[in-house]
Design an enzyme around this catalytic site. Structure first.
Site, PDB file in Angstrom:
ATOM      1  N   CYS A 161     -10.614  -3.009  -4.615  1.00 25.28           N
ATOM      2  CA  CYS A 161      -9.651  -4.053  -5.015  1.00 25.28           C
ATOM      3  C   CYS A 161     -10.375  -5.284  -5.542  1.00 25.28           C
ATOM      4  O   CYS A 161      -9.917  -5.925  -6.490  1.00 25.28           O
ATOM      5  CB  CYS A 161      -8.748  -4.419  -3.846  1.00 25.28           C
ATOM      6  SG  CYS A 161      -7.535  -3.123  -3.476  1.00 25.28           S
TER       7      CYS A 161
ATOM      8  N   CYS B  15     -10.490  -4.715  -0.022  1.00 22.22           N
ATOM      9  CA  CYS B  15     -11.576  -3.729  -0.022  1.00 22.22           C
ATOM     10  C   CYS B  15     -12.398  -3.868  -1.314  1.00 22.22           C
ATOM     11  O   CYS B  15     -12.005  -4.569  -2.248  1.00 22.22           O
ATOM     12  CB  CYS B  15     -11.014  -2.318   0.113  1.00 22.22           C
ATOM     13  SG  CYS B  15     -10.340  -1.647  -1.413  1.00 22.22           S
TER      14      CYS B  15
ATOM     15  N   GLU C 164      -3.123  -4.537  -3.027  1.00 22.00           N
ATOM     16  CA  GLU C 164      -3.623  -5.466  -4.058  1.00 22.00           C
ATOM     17  C   GLU C 164      -3.613  -4.810  -5.431  1.00 22.00           C
ATOM     18  O   GLU C 164      -3.181  -5.403  -6.421  1.00 22.00           O
ATOM     19  CB  GLU C 164      -5.061  -5.901  -3.718  1.00 22.00           C
ATOM     20  CG  GLU C 164      -5.185  -6.723  -2.448  1.00 22.00           C
ATOM     21  CD  GLU C 164      -5.401  -5.872  -1.202  1.00 22.00           C
ATOM     22  OE1 GLU C 164      -4.880  -4.734  -1.136  1.00 22.00           O
ATOM     23  OE2 GLU C 164      -6.090  -6.363  -0.297  1.00 22.00           O
TER      24      GLU C 164
ATOM     25  N   ASN D 111       0.841  -1.210   0.000  1.00 20.33           N
ATOM     26  CA  ASN D 111       0.000   0.000   0.000  1.00 20.33           C
ATOM     27  C   ASN D 111       0.872   1.253   0.000  1.00 20.33           C
ATOM     28  O   ASN D 111       1.921   1.308   0.652  1.00 20.33           O
ATOM     29  CB  ASN D 111      -1.003  -0.005   1.162  1.00 20.33           C
ATOM     30  CG  ASN D 111      -0.390  -0.130   2.525  1.00 20.33           C
ATOM     31  OD1 ASN D 111       0.628  -0.775   2.705  1.00 20.33           O
ATOM     32  ND2 ASN D 111      -1.017   0.480   3.518  1.00 20.33           N
TER      33      ASN D 111
HETATM   34  N1  THU Z   1      -5.269  -1.399   2.548  1.00 23.25           N
HETATM   35  C1  THU Z   1      -4.729  -2.238   1.630  1.00 23.25           C
HETATM   36  O1  THU Z   1      -3.622  -2.015   1.121  1.00 23.25           O
HETATM   37  N2  THU Z   1      -5.441  -3.340   1.276  1.00 23.25           N
HETATM   38  C2  THU Z   1      -6.654  -3.678   1.785  1.00 23.25           C
HETATM   39  O2  THU Z   1      -7.218  -4.690   1.396  1.00 23.25           O
HETATM   40  C3  THU Z   1      -7.272  -2.825   2.793  1.00 23.25           C
HETATM   41  C4  THU Z   1      -6.561  -1.590   3.154  1.00 23.25           C
HETATM   42  C5  THU Z   1      -4.489  -0.230   2.950  1.00 23.25           C
HETATM   43  C6  THU Z   1      -5.043   1.098   2.502  1.00 23.25           C
HETATM   44  C7  THU Z   1      -4.461   2.022   3.531  1.00 23.25           C
HETATM   45  O3  THU Z   1      -3.150   2.392   3.122  1.00 23.25           O
HETATM   46  C8  THU Z   1      -4.350   1.177   4.781  1.00 23.25           C
HETATM   47  O4  THU Z   1      -4.431  -0.160   4.352  1.00 23.25           O
HETATM   48  C9  THU Z   1      -5.431   1.448   5.805  1.00 23.25           C
HETATM   49  O5  THU Z   1      -6.699   1.349   5.246  1.00 23.25           O
END
Ligand code: THU
Length: 160
Positions: free
Chosen positions: A114, A111, A74, A61
């Protein structure tokens, strides 16, 4: 009125039960959290995609001071894989997340945005993507995004 039920199958594996190839991919996803840029949430997510030819692409992320401009692990990973290896279908995607205390015991499900992108990649290559959602208490595995995103919008609808 008619009604129908939609079911999803999720398999939960202990670490020792997972095939070696899956364990390797999860280790890559865990390692990918080191590249996470998460100064706002302190929540580090890593992902690793295994392509048909065996190539593994990792991502994490990437947050931004304008919050919605950041991107989840993702999508970072799938977009990087598709951009670099456009001829290679994605077979599996492993996801791992950690906070200040370490890797989470329960896996994080992707999420909604994604899920839609995973759906799009499946459709692009006509290839379901196995999702390996890692948690220290067990890895949850689904055979494709169908299990997490029922009633998907597909380009077939555009054609009527
Ligand atoms: N995040 C992801 O990278 N993947 C997910 O499936 C859920 C959330 C990240 C987004 C943000 O940078 C942090 O987690 C908190 O939401």
């Amino acid at each position: 009125m008619k009604e129908y039920t939609i079911q999803s199958l999720v398999r939960v594996y202990d670490w020792e039960e997972l095939p070696q190839e899956d364990r390797i991919l999860i280790e890559r996803a865990k390692g990918a959290t080191k590249g996470s840029y998460a100064p706002y949430s302190s929540f580090c997510v890593g992902a690793a995609a295994r392509l048909k030819d065996g190539t593994v692409v990792i991502g994490s992320n990437q947050e931004n001071v304008a919050f919605p401009s950041g991107l989840c692990a993702e999508r970072t990973t799938l977009f990087a894989a598709n951009a670099q290896y456009p001829d290679q279908p994605v077979l599996s995607l492993a996801i791992a997340a950690r906070n200040a205390e370490g890797f989470l015991s329960q896996p994080i499900p992707p999420c909604g945005a994604c899920r839609q992108v995973i759906s799009g990649v499946e459709q692009r290559y006509h290839q379901p993507i196995r999702l390996l959602l890692y948690g220290t208490a067990g890895t949850h595995v689904v055979d494709g995004i169908d299990a997490l995103l029922p009633l998907q919008f597909a380009d077939s609808y555009l054609k009527g």
